[in-house]
Design an enzyme around this catalytic site. Structure first.
Site, PDB file in Angstrom:
ATOM      1  N   LYS A  22       0.831  -1.215   0.000  1.00  0.00           N
ATOM      2  CA  LYS A  22       0.000   0.000   0.000  1.00  0.00           C
ATOM      3  C   LYS A  22       0.858   1.256   0.000  1.00  0.00           C
ATOM      4  O   LYS A  22       0.613   2.186  -0.766  1.00  0.00           O
ATOM      5  CB  LYS A  22      -0.899  -0.001   1.249  1.00  0.00           C
ATOM      6  N   ASN A  23       1.862   1.279   0.848  1.00  0.00           N
ATOM      7  CA  ASN A  23       2.619   2.526   0.995  1.00  0.00           C
ATOM      8  C   ASN A  23       3.643   2.739  -0.122  1.00  0.00           C
ATOM      9  O   ASN A  23       4.319   3.754  -0.162  1.00  0.00           O
ATOM     10  CB  ASN A  23       3.267   2.611   2.381  1.00  0.00           C
ATOM     11  N   ARG A  98      -5.454  10.501   4.181  1.00  0.00           N
ATOM     12  CA  ARG A  98      -4.560  11.631   4.412  1.00  0.00           C
ATOM     13  C   ARG A  98      -3.300  11.542   3.561  1.00  0.00           C
ATOM     14  O   ARG A  98      -2.706  12.567   3.232  1.00  0.00           O
ATOM     15  CB  ARG A  98      -4.332  11.745   5.923  1.00  0.00           C
ATOM     16  N   CYS A 122      -5.063  12.744  13.001  1.00  0.00           N
ATOM     17  CA  CYS A 122      -5.905  11.563  12.803  1.00  0.00           C
ATOM     18  C   CYS A 122      -5.794  10.695  14.038  1.00  0.00           C
ATOM     19  O   CYS A 122      -5.172  11.086  15.022  1.00  0.00           O
ATOM     20  CB  CYS A 122      -5.515  10.821  11.535  1.00  0.00           C
ATOM     21  N   ARG A 127       0.132  14.519  13.383  1.00  0.00           N
ATOM     22  CA  ARG A 127       0.565  14.393  11.990  1.00  0.00           C
ATOM     23  C   ARG A 127       0.629  15.708  11.191  1.00  0.00           C
ATOM     24  O   ARG A 127      -0.079  15.880  10.190  1.00  0.00           O
ATOM     25  CB  ARG A 127      -0.297  13.354  11.269  1.00  0.00           C
ATOM     26  N   ASP A 310       3.989   0.647  12.094  1.00  0.00           N
ATOM     27  CA  ASP A 310       2.808   0.023  11.497  1.00  0.00           C
ATOM     28  C   ASP A 310       2.631  -1.437  11.929  1.00  0.00           C
ATOM     29  O   ASP A 310       1.642  -2.070  11.561  1.00  0.00           O
ATOM     30  CB  ASP A 310       2.875   0.099   9.955  1.00  0.00           C
ATOM     31  N   ILE A 332       7.167   6.904  17.048  1.00  0.00           N
ATOM     32  CA  ILE A 332       6.885   7.627  15.796  1.00  0.00           C
ATOM     33  C   ILE A 332       5.636   8.506  15.935  1.00  0.00           C
ATOM     34  O   ILE A 332       5.669   9.685  15.595  1.00  0.00           O
ATOM     35  CB  ILE A 332       6.703   6.652  14.605  1.00  0.00           C
ATOM     36  N   ARG A 402      -9.054  -0.358   3.970  1.00  0.00           N
ATOM     37  CA  ARG A 402      -8.232   0.676   3.341  1.00  0.00           C
ATOM     38  C   ARG A 402      -6.868   0.115   2.953  1.00  0.00           C
ATOM     39  O   ARG A 402      -6.264   0.571   1.988  1.00  0.00           O
ATOM     40  CB  ARG A 402      -8.005   1.832   4.327  1.00  0.00           C
TER      41      ARG A 402
HETATM   42  N1  EPU Z   1       6.059  14.566  10.946  1.00  0.00           N
HETATM   43  C1  EPU Z   1       6.113  15.917  11.244  1.00  0.00           C
HETATM   44  N2  EPU Z   1       6.027  16.800  10.214  1.00  0.00           N
HETATM   45  C2  EPU Z   1       5.892  16.403   8.916  1.00  0.00           C
HETATM   46  C3  EPU Z   1       5.853  15.037   8.618  1.00  0.00           C
HETATM   47  C4  EPU Z   1       5.945  14.123   9.662  1.00  0.00           C
HETATM   48  O1  EPU Z   1       6.232  16.302  12.402  1.00  0.00           O
HETATM   49  O2  EPU Z   1       5.829  17.265   8.040  1.00  0.00           O
HETATM   50  C5  EPU Z   1       6.162  13.582  12.025  1.00  0.00           C
HETATM   51  C6  EPU Z   1       4.858  12.764  12.142  1.00  0.00           C
HETATM   52  O3  EPU Z   1       3.888  13.446  12.897  1.00  0.00           O
HETATM   53  C7  EPU Z   1       5.357  11.514  12.799  1.00  0.00           C
HETATM   54  C8  EPU Z   1       6.743  11.339  12.181  1.00  0.00           C
HETATM   55  O4  EPU Z   1       7.119  12.618  11.684  1.00  0.00           O
HETATM   56  O5  EPU Z   1       5.471  11.725  14.176  1.00  0.00           O
HETATM   57  C9  EPU Z   1       6.866  10.329  11.084  1.00  0.00           C
HETATM   58  O6  EPU Z   1       5.827  10.453  10.166  1.00  0.00           O
HETATM   59  P1  EPU Z   1       6.004  10.195   8.612  1.00  0.00           P
HETATM   60  O7  EPU Z   1       5.916  11.499   7.914  1.00  0.00           O
HETATM   61  O8  EPU Z   1       7.186   9.337   8.340  1.00  0.00           O
HETATM   62  O9  EPU Z   1       4.693   9.396   8.291  1.00  0.00           O
HETATM   63  P2  EPU Z   1       3.877   9.481   6.947  1.00  0.00           P
HETATM   64  O10 EPU Z   1       4.812   9.691   5.819  1.00  0.00           O
HETATM   65  O11 EPU Z   1       2.740  10.427   7.098  1.00  0.00           O
HETATM   66  C10 EPU Z   1       4.037   6.947   6.341  1.00  0.00           C
HETATM   67  C11 EPU Z   1       3.083   5.826   6.127  1.00  0.00           C
HETATM   68  C12 EPU Z   1       2.422   5.464   7.439  1.00  0.00           C
HETATM   69  C13 EPU Z   1       3.531   5.050   8.407  1.00  0.00           C
HETATM   70  C14 EPU Z   1       4.556   6.176   8.555  1.00  0.00           C
HETATM   71  C15 EPU Z   1       5.747   5.819   9.424  1.00  0.00           C
HETATM   72  C16 EPU Z   1       2.429   6.189   3.836  1.00  0.00           C
HETATM   73  C17 EPU Z   1       1.358   6.553   2.858  1.00  0.00           C
HETATM   74  N3  EPU Z   1       2.095   6.235   5.128  1.00  0.00           N
HETATM   75  O12 EPU Z   1       3.267   8.034   6.853  1.00  0.00           O
HETATM   76  O13 EPU Z   1       1.580   4.366   7.190  1.00  0.00           O
HETATM   77  O14 EPU Z   1       2.972   4.777   9.673  1.00  0.00           O
HETATM   78  O15 EPU Z   1       5.049   6.551   7.250  1.00  0.00           O
HETATM   79  O16 EPU Z   1       6.392   4.711   8.929  1.00  0.00           O
HETATM   80  O17 EPU Z   1       3.524   5.838   3.440  1.00  0.00           O
HETATM   81  C18 EPU Z   1      -0.122   2.826   7.710  1.00  0.00           C
HETATM   82  O18 EPU Z   1       0.174   2.226   6.661  1.00  0.00           O
HETATM   83  O19 EPU Z   1      -0.895   2.349   8.579  1.00  0.00           O
HETATM   84  C19 EPU Z   1       0.456   4.146   7.957  1.00  0.00           C
HETATM   85  C20 EPU Z   1      -0.041   4.992   8.855  1.00  0.00           C
END
Ligand code: EPU
Length: 423
Positions: A22-23, A98, A122, A127, A310, A332, A402
């Site tokens: 998915k990711n 999101r 969320c 986030r 995850d 995280i 999802r």
């Molecule tokens: N963060 C910030 N600012 C930002 C971006 C992130 O503070 O601009 C913080 C987040 O709040 C969090 C941390 O950085 O505390 C890491 O978040 P990250 O940005 O890496 O997460 P993401 O890119 O939004 C992806 C996956 C998630 C997975 C996370 C961590 C996708 C589409 N989603 O999210 O997947 O948990 O990386 O590995 O790739 C899931 O599949 O269930 C899922 C939530």
């Protein structure tokens, strides 16, 4: 409002074929906006999030067709974004998923503008998207955050040296996609190292982009003038893989996961072995053999190659079936323990702090009516139900659908007593 009704206590036995990740597919579908050429993406999982991304890309003007091939009918998707007619993601679509924010980078690159409804927090945490915004601004975008929308605009983008405060997965991906047409080199430091980032790099390079370093902490992108269509197969889903390893372990089962990449699940396999799970790996399969008893084990989530957030809910469910105390630290996300409350309803003994959960495993759970609050929490409750005595009803399975392709069918295929009930 559909539910899964699970009769626990069945030992799982047989094979489960792992789906495409998915990711990986979500950012890769977004990246197909970068070219007028046709992109063919193989091993496309049948997920609600993929359907949402199809709606997003179609609203923007892309043409999309699905097909299937091979013995097992693996799906592929053909995306052609030769003419884009829009640049906006509605609040409704952003509310559904999101990770729609991954279209910001491609739209900025291709059209010089985007408008996305601002995602809120969320159920797993606050986030914010400040790293995405700052990275795009550094490349030269002007970004306004007003009235619930983020508007981005850029004449031409110019490569820069960008240091992320935290190795955010989708911020790394957005910046990579924004930088492919930028003038000169872009360097992303403290980049996310997840396999999905490497998969995106491979997709972009297949289109003619020049991206190097994904999988390490520094990603370098050298801007190019044009990108062309590409054929690409997405990597197997390492979180789906880990979830079914846990399902086998909890039921004392004997399950072979096929079409997977064991090395992407290294951290999960290592910790699960520590917890007493008997795991064998081959080039593209993982076998879980029946073990005698699970051992209490501590888990700490970390960016890749650490133990994935995850898989934290599923690890917590598994530790309820071990005897003894397990400490689970979530590094995280700031609110990712909602599943603990539901596990309590099944007789678990869990104390939850802001980042730490203490699981006092008794070796058993009893079936109850529980509710999925997010995707991985839902998966954890299904696992709990598979191992529990009696009947478990998991409500809110829309969250699960999802991100897990045909979870019910895959689990039934290995002997689980699980049924989807409508209404
Ligand atoms: N963060 C910030 N600012 C930002 C971006 C992130 O503070 O601009 C913080 C987040 O709040 C969090 C941390 O950085 O505390 C890491 O978040 P990250 O940005 O890496 O997460 P993401 O890119 O939004 C992806 C996956 C998630 C997975 C996370 C961590 C996708 C589409 N989603 O999210 O997947 O948990 O990386 O590995 O790739 C899931 O599949 O269930 C899922 C939530």
């Amino acid at each position: 409002m559909s539910s899964f009704v699970i009769q626990g206590g069945r030992r799982l036995e047989g094979q489960i074929r792992v789906s495409g990740a998915k990711n990986s597919i979500l950012p890769i579908m977004a990246a197909s906006l970068l070219t007028r050429g046709e992109c063919v993406i193989r091993s496309t999982p049948d997920l609600d999030d993929v359907a949402t991304m199809v709606r997003i890309l179609t609203n923007l003007g892309a043409k999309i067709r699905f097909g299937s091939e091979g013995d097992g009918g693996r799906r592929y998707i053909r995306i052609t974004a030769d003419v884009l007619t829009g640049y906006e993601i509605s609040a409704e679509l952003m509310g559904d998923m999101r990770s729609s924010i991954v279209v910001m980078g491609p739209l900025l690159s291709r059209l010089g503008k985007f408008r996305v409804s601002k995602p809120g927090g969320c159920s797993i945490g606050s986030r914010p998207i400040n790293f995405h915004i700052r990275g795009l601004e550094m490349l030269g975008a002007r970004i306004r955050d007003e009235h619930g929308y983020i508007d981005g605009e850029a004449g031409s983008l110019v490569g820069r040296d960008i240091h992320l405060d935290f190795p955010s997965v989708t911020a790394t991906e957005n910046i990579m996609m924004a930088a492919v047409y930028a003038e000169g080199p872009t360097v992303i430091r403290n980049a996310a190292r997840e396999p999905e980032v490497v998969d995106l790099q491979n997709f972009l390079n297949g289109m003619g982009a020049r991206v190097a370093g994904a999988g390490l902490d520094t990603v370098r992108i050298t801007g190019t003038k044009t990108l062309h269509g590409v054929e690409h197969t997405v990597i197997p889903d390492r979180i789906e893989t880990g979830t079914y390893i846990a399902a086998a372990a909890i039921t004392g089962g004997d399950v072979v996961l096929t079409d997977t990449t064991p090395e992407h699940a290294d951290a999960v396999i290592a910790k699960f072995r520590e917890a007493g799970v008997a795991i064998e790996t081959g080039r593209d399969f993982i076998r879980v053999r029946p073990q005698t008893a699970l051992r209490s084990t501590d888990f700490k989530t970390m960016p890749y190659p650490g133990f994935p957030t995850d898989m934290q809910p599923q690890a917590m469910a598994m530790m309820c079936f071990a005897r003894g105390t397990s400490l689970i630290t979530e590094n995280i996300f700031d609110k990712r323990f909602a599943h603990a409350d539901e596990l309590l309803r099944m007789g678990a003994a869990i104390e939850v702090g802001s980042r730490l959960a203490v699981v006092r495993g008794s070796g058993r759970l009893s079936g109850a009516r529980v509710r999925a609050t997010d995707l991985r929490a839902g998966a954890a409750l299904v696992l709990a139900g598979l191992g529990a005595q009696g009947t478990t009803t998991v409500e809110g399975i829309g969250h699960i659908e999802r991100g897990y392709e045909n979870m019910e069918g895959k689990l039934r295929g290995v002997g689980a007593d699980i049924e989807r009930v409508e209404g």
